[in-house]
Design a protein around this motif. Structure first.
Motif, mmCIF file in Angstrom:
data_model
loop_
_atom_site.group_PDB
_atom_site.id
_atom_site.type_symbol
_atom_site.label_atom_id
_atom_site.label_comp_id
_atom_site.label_asym_id
_atom_site.label_seq_id
_atom_site.Cartn_x
_atom_site.Cartn_y
_atom_site.Cartn_z
ATOM 1 N N UNK A 133 0.827 -1.213 0.000
ATOM 2 C CA UNK A 133 0.000 0.000 0.000
ATOM 3 C C UNK A 133 0.861 1.263 0.000
ATOM 4 N N UNK A 134 1.994 1.209 0.676
ATOM 5 C CA UNK A 134 2.891 2.366 0.735
ATOM 6 C C UNK A 134 3.715 2.506 -0.544
ATOM 7 N N UNK A 135 3.778 1.452 -1.342
ATOM 8 C CA UNK A 135 4.568 1.506 -2.569
ATOM 9 C C UNK A 135 6.061 1.476 -2.295
ATOM 10 N N UNK A 136 6.468 0.738 -1.267
ATOM 11 C CA UNK A 136 7.884 0.645 -0.914
ATOM 12 C C UNK A 136 8.349 -0.806 -1.017
ATOM 13 N N UNK A 137 9.647 -0.967 -1.177
ATOM 14 C CA UNK A 137 10.216 -2.304 -1.231
ATOM 15 C C UNK A 137 11.525 -2.330 -0.470
ATOM 16 N N UNK A 138 11.934 -3.500 -0.093
ATOM 17 C CA UNK A 138 13.153 -3.709 0.685
ATOM 18 C C UNK A 138 14.363 -3.501 -0.199
ATOM 19 N N UNK A 139 15.322 -2.719 0.283
ATOM 20 C CA UNK A 139 16.533 -2.418 -0.475
ATOM 21 C C UNK A 139 17.460 -3.632 -0.550
ATOM 22 N N UNK A 140 17.323 -4.560 0.387
ATOM 23 C CA UNK A 140 18.258 -5.673 0.478
ATOM 24 C C UNK A 140 19.411 -5.282 1.390
ATOM 25 N N UNK A 141 20.446 -6.128 1.453
ATOM 26 C CA UNK A 141 21.545 -5.831 2.374
ATOM 27 C C UNK A 141 22.759 -6.670 2.031
ATOM 28 N N UNK A 142 23.866 -6.306 2.631
ATOM 29 C CA UNK A 142 25.052 -7.153 2.660
ATOM 30 C C UNK A 142 25.489 -7.227 4.118
ATOM 31 N N UNK A 143 26.301 -8.224 4.427
ATOM 32 C CA UNK A 143 26.724 -8.423 5.813
ATOM 33 C C UNK A 143 25.963 -9.564 6.451
ATOM 34 N N UNK A 144 26.011 -9.643 7.786
ATOM 35 C CA UNK A 144 25.333 -10.738 8.491
ATOM 36 C C UNK A 144 23.837 -10.798 8.153
ATOM 37 N N UNK A 145 23.290 -12.010 8.132
ATOM 38 C CA UNK A 145 21.877 -12.201 7.765
ATOM 39 C C UNK A 145 20.897 -11.647 8.782
ATOM 40 N N UNK A 146 21.283 -11.624 10.042
ATOM 41 C CA UNK A 146 20.350 -11.242 11.097
ATOM 42 C C UNK A 146 20.799 -9.941 11.759
ATOM 43 N N UNK A 147 19.819 -9.110 12.135
ATOM 44 C CA UNK A 147 20.129 -7.812 12.741
ATOM 45 C C UNK A 147 19.766 -7.747 14.218
ATOM 46 N N UNK A 148 19.178 -8.806 14.733
ATOM 47 C CA UNK A 148 18.784 -8.834 16.143
ATOM 48 C C UNK A 148 19.037 -10.227 16.701
ATOM 49 N N UNK A 149 19.396 -10.279 17.983
ATOM 50 C CA UNK A 149 19.535 -11.543 18.686
ATOM 51 C C UNK A 149 19.090 -11.347 20.126
ATOM 52 N N UNK A 150 18.519 -12.394 20.710
ATOM 53 C CA UNK A 150 18.141 -12.317 22.120
ATOM 54 C C UNK A 150 19.358 -12.519 23.027
ATOM 55 N N UNK A 151 20.530 -12.730 22.434
ATOM 56 C CA UNK A 151 21.818 -12.857 23.144
ATOM 57 C C UNK A 151 21.859 -14.025 24.129
ATOM 58 N N UNK A 152 21.045 -15.011 23.924
ATOM 59 C CA UNK A 152 21.123 -16.222 24.741
ATOM 60 C C UNK A 152 22.072 -17.202 24.072
ATOM 61 N N UNK A 153 22.384 -18.245 24.782
ATOM 62 C CA UNK A 153 23.344 -19.224 24.274
ATOM 63 C C UNK A 153 22.649 -20.495 23.794
ATOM 64 N N UNK A 154 23.326 -21.172 22.902
ATOM 65 C CA UNK A 154 22.965 -22.499 22.434
ATOM 66 C C UNK A 154 21.545 -22.544 21.869
ATOM 67 N N UNK A 155 20.735 -23.505 22.313
ATOM 68 C CA UNK A 155 19.402 -23.713 21.745
ATOM 69 C C UNK A 155 18.415 -22.609 22.085
ATOM 70 N N UNK A 156 18.702 -21.823 23.101
ATOM 71 C CA UNK A 156 17.798 -20.736 23.498
ATOM 72 C C UNK A 156 18.002 -19.491 22.640
ATOM 73 N N UNK A 157 19.032 -19.470 21.806
ATOM 74 C CA UNK A 157 19.352 -18.289 20.989
ATOM 75 C C UNK A 157 18.359 -18.155 19.831
ATOM 76 N N UNK A 158 17.865 -16.939 19.652
ATOM 77 C CA UNK A 158 16.988 -16.605 18.526
ATOM 78 C C UNK A 158 17.610 -15.412 17.815
#
Length: 142
Positions: A65-90
């Motif tokens: 509806x806004x007529x916008x699209x994602x520019x894309x990116x380079x670098x790491x795939x994810x921009x956020x992490x819950x900073x937990x370890x092992x299996x609890x990490x998202x």
């Protein structure tokens, strides 16, 4: 330029989408960037519950509806992490830049680089506009 920090709840994000649509420029270039707190595809997430397509439907509708699209990116795939370890990490790609077609008419190559997250839970984004006939760079760090 519009900068966002979307809320985690669906209802509060709906309010943001409505506000952005109300401020949508008619013919001017428009770039929206920041933490949208939503993903649109399974590859934008690792860990936690499986991706549900309903998570991103309203965001994709807003983009259309806004007529916008994602520019894309380079670098790491994810921009956020819950900073937990092992299996609890998202990890998710919650941060992005969206542009309208008028931005493409500016004769700039637009690129986004995901920088290192440490020590934050979010990655800073580096937005660059490079003139297509020029090698000089104009960049904005968010």
């Amino acid at each position: 330029m519009s900068f966002v920090h979307a809320k985690c709840s669906v209802d509060e994000r709906r309010e943001l989408w409505s506000s952005l649509l109300a401020d949508k420029p008619s013919f001017l270039p428009w770039c929206i960037g920041g933490d949208f707190n939503v993903i649109v595809a399974p590859h934008e997430k690792r860990g936690g519950r499986p991706f549900a397509i309903t998570e991103g439907v309203e965001f994709l509708s807003f983009m259309e509806e806004a007529g916008v699209f994602d520019v894309g990116f380079s670098g790491p795939n994810f921009t956020w992490s819950n900073n937990r370890r092992s299996r609890a990490r998202i990890s998710k790609r919650l941060d992005r830049f969206l542009v309208n077609v008028a931005c493409l008419d500016l004769s700039y190559n637009i690129s986004v680089l995901h920088l290192a997250r440490h020590p934050s839970d979010h990655s800073p984004l580096k937005l660059s506009f490079v003139a297509q006939s020029d090698t000089s760079r104009i960049h904005f760090d968010f």
